[in-house]
Scaffold this motif. Sequence first.
Motif, PDB file in Angstrom:
ATOM      1  N   PHE A  46       0.923  -1.152  -0.036  1.00 14.78           N
ATOM      2  CA  PHE A  46      -0.104  -0.178   0.056  1.00 14.78           C
ATOM      3  C   PHE A  46       0.729   1.253  -0.082  1.00 14.78           C
ATOM      4  N   ASP A  47       0.494   2.123  -0.779  1.00 11.46           N
ATOM      5  CA  ASP A  47       1.402   3.322  -0.904  1.00 11.46           C
ATOM      6  C   ASP A  47       0.879   4.342  -0.146  1.00 11.46           C
ATOM      7  N   ILE A  48       0.842   3.928   1.065  1.00 14.05           N
ATOM      8  CA  ILE A  48       0.062   5.325   2.133  1.00 14.05           C
ATOM      9  C   ILE A  48       0.868   5.447   3.366  1.00 14.05           C
ATOM     10  N   HIS A  49       0.938   6.718   3.880  1.00 18.74           N
ATOM     11  CA  HIS A  49       1.740   7.018   4.856  1.00 18.74           C
ATOM     12  C   HIS A  49       0.905   7.526   6.052  1.00 18.74           C
ATOM     13  N   LEU A  50       0.368   6.910   6.769  1.00 16.98           N
ATOM     14  CA  LEU A  50      -0.594   7.537   7.696  1.00 16.98           C
ATOM     15  C   LEU A  50       0.131   8.099   9.079  1.00 16.98           C
ATOM     16  N   PRO A  51      -0.466   9.183   9.639  1.00 14.55           N
ATOM     17  CA  PRO A  51       0.117   9.465  10.748  1.00 14.55           C
ATOM     18  C   PRO A  51       0.316   8.266  12.067  1.00 14.55           C
ATOM     19  N   PHE A  52       1.023   8.445  13.185  1.00 21.40           N
ATOM     20  CA  PHE A  52       1.521   7.347  13.803  1.00 21.40           C
ATOM     21  C   PHE A  52      -0.029   6.748  14.656  1.00 21.40           C
ATOM     22  N   TRP A  53      -0.850   7.842  15.217  1.00 22.87           N
ATOM     23  CA  TRP A  53      -1.921   7.604  16.013  1.00 22.87           C
ATOM     24  C   TRP A  53      -2.570   6.863  15.202  1.00 22.87           C
ATOM     25  N   LEU A  54      -2.801   7.083  13.857  1.00 24.24           N
ATOM     26  CA  LEU A  54      -3.974   6.416  13.139  1.00 24.24           C
ATOM     27  C   LEU A  54      -3.318   5.058  12.766  1.00 24.24           C
ATOM     28  N   SER A  55      -2.080   4.815  12.616  1.00 20.56           N
ATOM     29  CA  SER A  55      -1.519   3.649  12.374  1.00 20.56           C
ATOM     30  C   SER A  55      -1.491   2.500  13.347  1.00 20.56           C
ATOM     31  N   ALA A  56      -1.218   3.292  14.601  1.00 17.35           N
ATOM     32  CA  ALA A  56      -1.509   2.575  15.875  1.00 17.35           C
ATOM     33  C   ALA A  56      -2.708   1.839  16.040  1.00 17.35           C
ATOM     34  N   LEU A  57      -3.977   2.877  15.858  1.00 17.58           N
ATOM     35  CA  LEU A  57      -5.199   2.585  15.941  1.00 17.58           C
ATOM     36  C   LEU A  57      -5.637   1.447  15.115  1.00 17.58           C
ATOM     37  N   ILE A  58      -5.020   1.604  13.840  1.00 16.22           N
ATOM     38  CA  ILE A  58      -5.538   0.648  12.910  1.00 16.22           C
ATOM     39  C   ILE A  58      -4.746  -0.840  13.053  1.00 16.22           C
ATOM     40  N   GLY A  59      -3.556  -0.734  13.383  1.00 19.31           N
ATOM     41  CA  GLY A  59      -2.660  -1.775  13.956  1.00 19.31           C
ATOM     42  C   GLY A  59      -3.339  -2.400  15.152  1.00 19.31           C
ATOM     43  N   ALA A  60      -3.941  -1.770  16.220  1.00 17.04           N
ATOM     44  CA  ALA A  60      -4.712  -2.605  17.381  1.00 17.04           C
ATOM     45  C   ALA A  60      -6.121  -3.103  16.721  1.00 17.04           C
ATOM     46  N   ALA A  61      -6.593  -2.325  16.041  1.00 18.61           N
ATOM     47  CA  ALA A  61      -7.906  -2.613  15.498  1.00 18.61           C
ATOM     48  C   ALA A  61      -7.825  -4.232  14.524  1.00 18.61           C
ATOM     49  N   VAL A  62      -6.792  -4.159  13.844  1.00 17.97           N
ATOM     50  CA  VAL A  62      -6.765  -5.192  13.071  1.00 17.97           C
ATOM     51  C   VAL A  62      -6.343  -6.638  13.781  1.00 17.97           C
ATOM     52  N   ALA A  63      -5.545  -6.217  14.963  1.00 17.09           N
ATOM     53  CA  ALA A  63      -5.107  -7.365  15.846  1.00 17.09           C
ATOM     54  C   ALA A  63      -6.306  -7.782  16.433  1.00 17.09           C
ATOM     55  N   MET A  64      -7.277  -6.992  16.970  1.00 11.80           N
ATOM     56  CA  MET A  64      -8.456  -7.281  17.694  1.00 11.80           C
ATOM     57  C   MET A  64      -9.330  -8.186  16.779  1.00 11.80           C
ATOM     58  N   VAL A  65      -9.486  -7.864  15.356  1.00  8.14           N
ATOM     59  CA  VAL A  65     -10.276  -8.532  14.665  1.00  8.14           C
ATOM     60  C   VAL A  65      -9.563  -9.902  14.401  1.00  8.14           C
ATOM     61  N   PHE A  66      -8.331 -10.162  14.275  1.00  8.38           N
ATOM     62  CA  PHE A  66      -7.760 -11.416  14.397  1.00  8.38           C
ATOM     63  C   PHE A  66      -8.053 -11.960  15.592  1.00  8.38           C
ATOM     64  N   GLY A  67      -8.012 -11.309  16.656  1.00  7.05           N
ATOM     65  CA  GLY A  67      -8.253 -12.214  18.117  1.00  7.05           C
ATOM     66  C   GLY A  67      -9.635 -12.571  18.121  1.00  7.05           C
TER      67      GLY A  67
END
Lengths: 302, 608
Positions: free
Chosen positions: B338-359
């Motif tokens: 993906f050719d995107i560069h999100l700010p950290f707060w957003l990427s952290a939220l997305i990372g946590a959310a994706v992990a939650m979905v996997f959980g």
Amino acid sequence: MTTDTTTKSAASGATPGETVLDARGVTMRFGGLTAVSDVDLTVNSGEIVGLIGPNGAGKTTFFNCLTGLYIPTEGEVRYKNQVLPPKSFKVTAAGIARTFQNIRLFANMTVLENVLVGRHTRTREGLWSALLRGPGFHKAEAASRARAMELLEFVGLAAKADHLARNLPYGEQRKLEIARALASEPGLLLLDEPTAGMNPQETRAAEELIFAIRDRGIAVLVIEHDMRFIMNLCDRVAVLVQGKKLIEGDAATVQRDERVIAAYLGEPLANDPGAEEAAEVEAAEAAAEATTDAAPGKENDR
Amino acid sequence: MTTQTTAAQTAGTPAADTPKGLIGIPETIGRALATAGGALAVVSTFLAWTWTSEFPGDLTVYGYPGGLQVLVLIGGALTALFGLASYGVKGLRWLVPAGADSALKLAALGTFVTAWYTIIAISTTLGGLVNLEPGGWIAAVTTLAALVGALALPFERPVLDAADPDDSGWEAFRHNARNQGAVLKAAIASGTASPARKLPSYAEILIIVAALAVGLIVFTYGIGTEYDELFVGFLITAGFGFAAVAKAGLVGRLSAITAKHRTVTMVGAFVAAAAFPFTQSDDRYATIGVYILIFATVALGLNIVVGLAGLLDLGYVAFLGVGAYTAAMVSGSPTSPFDIHLPFWLSALIGAAVAMVFGVVIGAPTLRLRGDYLAIVTLGFGEIFRIAVLNMDGTSGPDITNGSNGISSVPNLNILGFDFGQQHDILGVSIGRFSNYFLLMLLITLVVVVVFRRSSDSRIGRAWIAIREDETAALAMGINGFRVKLIAFALGATLAGLAGTVQAHVTYTVTPEQYQFAHVVPPNSAFLLAAVVLGGMGTISGPLVGAALLYLIPAKLQFLGDYQLFAFGLALVLLMRFRPEGLIPNRRRQLEFHEEAEAPTVLSKAGA
């Protein structure tokens, strides 16, 4: 964030004589074994009903059918005219609480925490409310604690609220289990051998406690082996033998019934069919003794 | 055969009426010997122990202790202090609320082991005892004297079981070993603590601050040890020192105070941790610091799943991987699909959310299982994650994760113009790249600690513990077991994912090899679980301490080489044998005020 701690006791609205529990034709089969077969039982509000029977009669299996731990193969159980859901936690939420024959406390939690767990169905705070700690959370938590302390007061364990459940003496563990069950504000309490292993004084105290529970408007269904206890306590007694209900009636009727006596003590039969086998066993024993005598020291030859 | 006979005689001798020590020296002489030995050991550290500076740490200087000498100095000082306190010297009694003798024994033993370890290390490194200067000999003799003196101190002998004359040789041996174990245990048993004096709360807070400062100093010293010998010496001194202080009753008193001021303690601990980068002159040890923090944070998240809800999850590191991969992909890495560069707060939220979905996706089908089955299934899912990521390289599968090369060149974070890749000067101290990430990671750790604390002390936390204790009874109490377990599982996954989003930036590259089940380098699922179990299940500080030790010991003891995993396994077995509740036991276990608490604790734990 909905806080629902002020749920009124489920039983308080019940008028005396109303049917609380109505089990019809409950049958439980495990493979080829029929543990409970076509049992009907009703419990009315304000009533203490006893369930007795010899070991292996299917009393605890029947209990488990009532509380959703088992799903009856046939028949249905209604609680206040609602068919009970087939999950034990939903049964508790509906208003039936139970204790276990072999005490099942949360051993590593404190006495107070055990009762608070019992409050689970009557409170609604989820994870978010726990993490954010809004005023609603603190209010609900305080209310739960107050209610739990009140119940501990009721069973006489308030002084030991901070002890670990497993450090309580046996009789108090039983009391705690009852307090924990009461915390879910049931309309019907099922007690599975509440006085097992108790001495006469403790049994009498348990009797008082159960009367006090009944006086709070909670119907009680109790399994017990102690006949004197059950006859003093119960308004009605049902006898379960080999999975079938033999008789139901007041204490005196049940006590006089010959079939009940026979179920517990066995009955003398006309032509004494066991005599032959008994003689055989005796003879075999005598023979075995003789061989051991003949070869002394044989038991050391391993 | 001979050993057995002698052992039988020892065990058979009836316990004497007057209490006596392990060594038959009069008590007064023993006590004096121990105290003086400790004091003289302190003096000896100011002398030269060897003639050449070839042995690391330069132990050749008179008038200034260096390297291992400092450790002996601390041990000797502790011994002397406990010795003086055992005489009841005014002003030192606060040191020993639970009696000084056991503490004195352990301190003397620790000093002895450290000093003799140093002497032996010098002799073997330099080739022979001739390399010792008089200072070294003095240290050896004084620490030995202190140990002998301390062992002569009397203690209450336990009542031993009489031996069964019909026992076979092996049974008799076991019986004697058990009796001797009981005697040794009694020799270092601590008495009941005398009631604490009422202190004003500012004084109690000052004590907490002092304790945290000591903790920071010890940790900083340990992380900064530059050679193997010094780290081994550090472990010995710290281990025995902590045991001695605990036997003196100070740890119990301190934990009582911290329990009273929990918020102050927590804030103080984080201030102390945040002070760590400022104590470092360069970025070398901040690297270790940030890796420890990542490890510890994930271990704490796992503690919700394992310690509170009792779900044995052997694939937990996969959620760290999910978070790290997600953050790496959305943060402008050139190798990301993906050719995107999100700010950290957003990427952290997305990372946590994706992990939650996997959980949730992994938890929903598996959480209907209990016990061992759940462990095996989660182990499988953990490996499935790694292998799937390995194969999504464009040849074996879709081109998403770049296979074994991973997502590389993850750019440094830049939050509000603060570039994490650059060195910054704060308060006159230069803070390098890893220190920056250390401070960011500390914030994530704080979030996880707060989540852990708040969720465990609530309706949902009680439901978790109830499920862990007895699932059937919990269901009968109206707890929806599946739902509550799924919440715990998903929450744990979310927190691990959150930690992963920072990890991706710290390590620059995210590869599948980082997320194995077992590996020499933490974090991996096996080490995470070990950190939780070692540290203490269901506690906050337990996994933090466990993770720090499990990271530091392999990182510092490089000479173990291929035997690292072996040593780790051995340590784990020993710890589980002698302290099954972990280094920092749960508050629930401390609540057991009954004398016979020891045996049932272990028994019921095995049952639960």
